[in-house]
Structure formats: structure tokens, C-alpha cells
Design a protein around this motif. Structure first.
Motif, PDB file in Angstrom:
ATOM      1  N   PHE A   1       1.044  -1.067  -0.049  1.00 15.51           N
ATOM      2  CA  PHE A   1       0.020   0.081   0.001  1.00 15.51           C
ATOM      3  C   PHE A   1       0.975   1.284   0.014  1.00 15.51           C
ATOM      4  O   PHE A   1       1.999   1.305   0.711  1.00 15.51           O
ATOM      5  N   ALA A   2       0.595   2.128  -0.481  1.00 19.05           N
ATOM      6  CA  ALA A   2       1.183   3.725  -0.495  1.00 19.05           C
ATOM      7  C   ALA A   2       0.186   4.603   0.270  1.00 19.05           C
ATOM      8  O   ALA A   2      -0.890   4.357   0.249  1.00 19.05           O
ATOM      9  N   ALA A   3       1.074   5.526   1.137  1.00 19.32           N
ATOM     10  CA  ALA A   3       0.228   6.495   1.790  1.00 19.32           C
ATOM     11  C   ALA A   3       0.844   7.537   1.826  1.00 19.32           C
ATOM     12  O   ALA A   3       2.116   7.703   1.934  1.00 19.32           O
ATOM     13  N   ALA A   4       0.186   8.879   1.711  1.00 19.56           N
ATOM     14  CA  ALA A   4       0.716   9.975   2.126  1.00 19.56           C
ATOM     15  C   ALA A   4       1.037  10.225   3.179  1.00 19.56           C
ATOM     16  O   ALA A   4       2.182  11.132   3.437  1.00 19.56           O
ATOM     17  N   ASP A   5       0.762   9.914   4.323  1.00 18.82           N
ATOM     18  CA  ASP A   5       1.265   9.966   5.604  1.00 18.82           C
ATOM     19  C   ASP A   5       1.359   8.531   6.423  1.00 18.82           C
ATOM     20  O   ASP A   5       0.421   7.836   6.962  1.00 18.82           O
ATOM     21  N   ARG A   6       2.422   7.941   5.950  1.00 24.52           N
ATOM     22  CA  ARG A   6       2.613   6.608   6.291  1.00 24.52           C
ATOM     23  C   ARG A   6       2.680   6.267   7.775  1.00 24.52           C
ATOM     24  O   ARG A   6       2.069   5.180   8.232  1.00 24.52           O
ATOM     25  N   ALA A   7       3.251   7.196   8.834  1.00 28.03           N
ATOM     26  CA  ALA A   7       3.304   6.971  10.171  1.00 28.03           C
ATOM     27  C   ALA A   7       1.741   7.020  10.591  1.00 28.03           C
ATOM     28  O   ALA A   7       1.355   5.958  11.500  1.00 28.03           O
ATOM     29  N   THR A   8       0.932   7.621  10.145  1.00 27.18           N
ATOM     30  CA  THR A   8      -0.572   7.835  10.627  1.00 27.18           C
ATOM     31  C   THR A   8      -1.156   6.599  10.136  1.00 27.18           C
ATOM     32  O   THR A   8      -1.943   5.847  10.905  1.00 27.18           O
ATOM     33  N   ALA A   9      -0.867   6.203   8.976  1.00 28.07           N
ATOM     34  CA  ALA A   9      -1.374   4.957   8.408  1.00 28.07           C
ATOM     35  C   ALA A   9      -1.094   3.546   9.224  1.00 28.07           C
ATOM     36  O   ALA A   9      -1.824   3.122   9.498  1.00 28.07           O
ATOM     37  N   VAL A  10       0.224   3.703   9.522  1.00 24.50           N
ATOM     38  CA  VAL A  10       0.477   2.361  10.448  1.00 24.50           C
ATOM     39  C   VAL A  10       0.262   2.413  11.770  1.00 24.50           C
ATOM     40  O   VAL A  10      -0.250   1.539  12.234  1.00 24.50           O
ATOM     41  N   GLU A  11      -0.205   3.852  12.111  1.00 26.18           N
ATOM     42  CA  GLU A  11      -0.510   3.717  13.560  1.00 26.18           C
ATOM     43  C   GLU A  11      -2.124   3.233  13.446  1.00 26.18           C
ATOM     44  O   GLU A  11      -2.580   2.297  14.517  1.00 26.18           O
ATOM     45  N   ARG A  12      -3.111   3.700  12.484  1.00 23.94           N
ATOM     46  CA  ARG A  12      -4.148   3.249  12.444  1.00 23.94           C
ATOM     47  C   ARG A  12      -4.357   1.664  12.310  1.00 23.94           C
ATOM     48  O   ARG A  12      -5.152   0.986  12.675  1.00 23.94           O
ATOM     49  N   LEU A  13      -3.651   1.102  11.329  1.00 26.11           N
ATOM     50  CA  LEU A  13      -3.481  -0.435  11.078  1.00 26.11           C
ATOM     51  C   LEU A  13      -3.174  -1.055  12.354  1.00 26.11           C
ATOM     52  O   LEU A  13      -3.603  -2.180  12.748  1.00 26.11           O
ATOM     53  N   THR A  14      -2.410  -0.577  13.286  1.00 26.53           N
ATOM     54  CA  THR A  14      -1.891  -1.234  14.651  1.00 26.53           C
ATOM     55  C   THR A  14      -3.023  -1.211  15.452  1.00 26.53           C
ATOM     56  O   THR A  14      -3.321  -2.123  16.361  1.00 26.53           O
ATOM     57  N   GLU A  15      -3.601  -0.075  15.510  1.00 22.97           N
ATOM     58  CA  GLU A  15      -4.998  -0.121  16.468  1.00 22.97           C
ATOM     59  C   GLU A  15      -5.910  -1.065  16.072  1.00 22.97           C
ATOM     60  O   GLU A  15      -6.726  -1.642  16.916  1.00 22.97           O
ATOM     61  N   LEU A  16      -6.004  -1.320  14.771  1.00 22.54           N
ATOM     62  CA  LEU A  16      -6.942  -2.233  14.181  1.00 22.54           C
ATOM     63  C   LEU A  16      -6.532  -3.749  14.519  1.00 22.54           C
ATOM     64  O   LEU A  16      -7.272  -4.733  14.194  1.00 22.54           O
ATOM     65  N   GLY A  17      -5.174  -4.117  14.733  1.00 20.76           N
ATOM     66  CA  GLY A  17      -4.854  -5.372  15.176  1.00 20.76           C
ATOM     67  C   GLY A  17      -3.467  -5.734  14.401  1.00 20.76           C
ATOM     68  O   GLY A  17      -2.955  -6.797  14.671  1.00 20.76           O
ATOM     69  N   ALA A  18      -3.058  -4.911  13.561  1.00 19.81           N
ATOM     70  CA  ALA A  18      -1.622  -5.241  12.779  1.00 19.81           C
ATOM     71  C   ALA A  18      -0.454  -5.179  13.723  1.00 19.81           C
ATOM     72  O   ALA A  18      -0.628  -4.249  14.865  1.00 19.81           O
ATOM     73  N   SER A  19       0.617  -5.613  13.493  1.00 21.36           N
ATOM     74  CA  SER A  19       1.848  -5.499  14.256  1.00 21.36           C
ATOM     75  C   SER A  19       2.649  -5.378  13.192  1.00 21.36           C
ATOM     76  O   SER A  19       3.023  -5.656  12.005  1.00 21.36           O
ATOM     77  N   VAL A  20       3.817  -4.379  13.844  1.00 19.84           N
ATOM     78  CA  VAL A  20       4.842  -4.001  13.021  1.00 19.84           C
ATOM     79  C   VAL A  20       6.135  -4.738  13.089  1.00 19.84           C
ATOM     80  O   VAL A  20       6.547  -5.396  14.202  1.00 19.84           O
ATOM     81  N   ARG A  21       6.591  -5.211  11.916  1.00 19.79           N
ATOM     82  CA  ARG A  21       7.791  -5.977  11.782  1.00 19.79           C
ATOM     83  C   ARG A  21       9.028  -5.352  11.855  1.00 19.79           C
ATOM     84  O   ARG A  21      10.128  -5.091  12.571  1.00 19.79           O
ATOM     85  N   GLU A  22       8.968  -3.857  10.916  1.00 19.30           N
ATOM     86  CA  GLU A  22      10.044  -3.165  10.775  1.00 19.30           C
ATOM     87  C   GLU A  22       9.990  -2.196   9.900  1.00 19.30           C
ATOM     88  O   GLU A  22       8.922  -2.087   9.058  1.00 19.30           O
ATOM     89  N   THR A  23      10.787  -0.916   9.669  1.00 22.34           N
ATOM     90  CA  THR A  23      10.627   0.114   8.805  1.00 22.34           C
ATOM     91  C   THR A  23      11.784   0.087   8.324  1.00 22.34           C
ATOM     92  O   THR A  23      12.976   0.226   8.658  1.00 22.34           O
ATOM     93  N   LYS A  24      11.838   0.556   6.855  1.00 24.25           N
ATOM     94  CA  LYS A  24      13.207   0.798   6.181  1.00 24.25           C
ATOM     95  C   LYS A  24      13.035   1.988   5.272  1.00 24.25           C
ATOM     96  O   LYS A  24      11.845   2.253   4.963  1.00 24.25           O
TER      97      LYS A  24
END
Length: 118
Positions: free
Chosen positions: A67-90
Motif C-alpha cells: 500500500f502507498a500512503a501520503a502519511d505512512r506513520a498515521t496509516a501504520v498507527e491506524r493499522l496497529t490499532e486495528l490489530g496489525a503488528s509492525v515488523r520493521e521500517t526501512k
């Protein structure tokens, strides 16, 4: 000519995983009264199909959505609130661009990325 209709996920709990992805992509659940699967329709592109079945062998290629997002950090925050987990950022830079992406996992461990380009 063929048209891509579904991206199919093998999963343990179609209801739970479909709920996550419905929220993640702002999709709509399709009413399937006689099937043991769930479908999430998206505004554009193929629908996401969730079927209870084994994920296959180590030789099978896993599903991985980008996925592409104009604001990646906000998108990642929303997805983790929904139940996703972060592996890494590059981050990767080339001539005239910088791409930063976060690799995440959905609630059943399927990998996906959210990328922001500068």
C-alpha cells in the motif's frame, strides 16, 4: 482478456481476518449466506476473499500486499490499532526519490507494507 477478481487469503478465521481488512481498506463486506468464506469489496481493484484453509507449504508464495500512503506513520498507527503488528521500517533513496516503508503483519501473520514516497 481476463480481469483480476479476488486476492485470496488462506486463513484460520475468515470472519476475524475479513473484519481487519475491511477496516484497513475501508471496504464493504459482501453478503454470502451460503459460503464458508468472507469477501471484502473495495472501491477500486480486486475484492479480498478469505477462506478457511491451510496456508500451504513453505514452497508456496505467501500473499503480500503493498500500500502507498501520503502519511505512512498515521496509516501504520491506524493499522496497529486495528490489530496489525509492525515488523520493521526501512528507507531507500535513489536519484530524486526517497521511499520509506513499514512492514506489518495482519492478525494471522500475513505480511504487508505501507510505503511513503518523498
Amino acid at each position: 482478456m481476463i480481469e483480476l477478481e479476488h486476492i485470496t487469503f488462506a486463513c484460520e478465521d475468515p470472519e476475524e481476518l475479513a473484519t481487519f481488512w475491511q477496516r484497513a481498506v475501508d471496504g464493504e463486506r459482501r453478503d454470502l449466506p451460503s459460503f464458508d468464506s468472507e469477501i471484502v469489496d473495495r472501491e477500486r481493484g480486486p475484492a479480498l476473499l478469505f477462506k478457511e484453509m491451510p496456508k500451504g507449504t513453505e514452497r508456496d508464495l505467501p500473499i503480500h500486499l503493498d500500500f502507498a500512503a501520503a502519511d505512512r506513520a498515521t496509516a501504520v498507527e491506524r493499522l496497529t490499532e486495528l490489530g496489525a503488528s509492525v515488523r520493521e521500517t526501512k528507507t531507500e533513496s535513489g536519484e530524486g526519490y526517497t521511499a520509506t516503508w513499514t512492514v506489518l503483519e495482519d492478525p494471522e501473520g500475513n505480511g504487508f507494507c505501507v510505503t511513503e514516497y518523498e
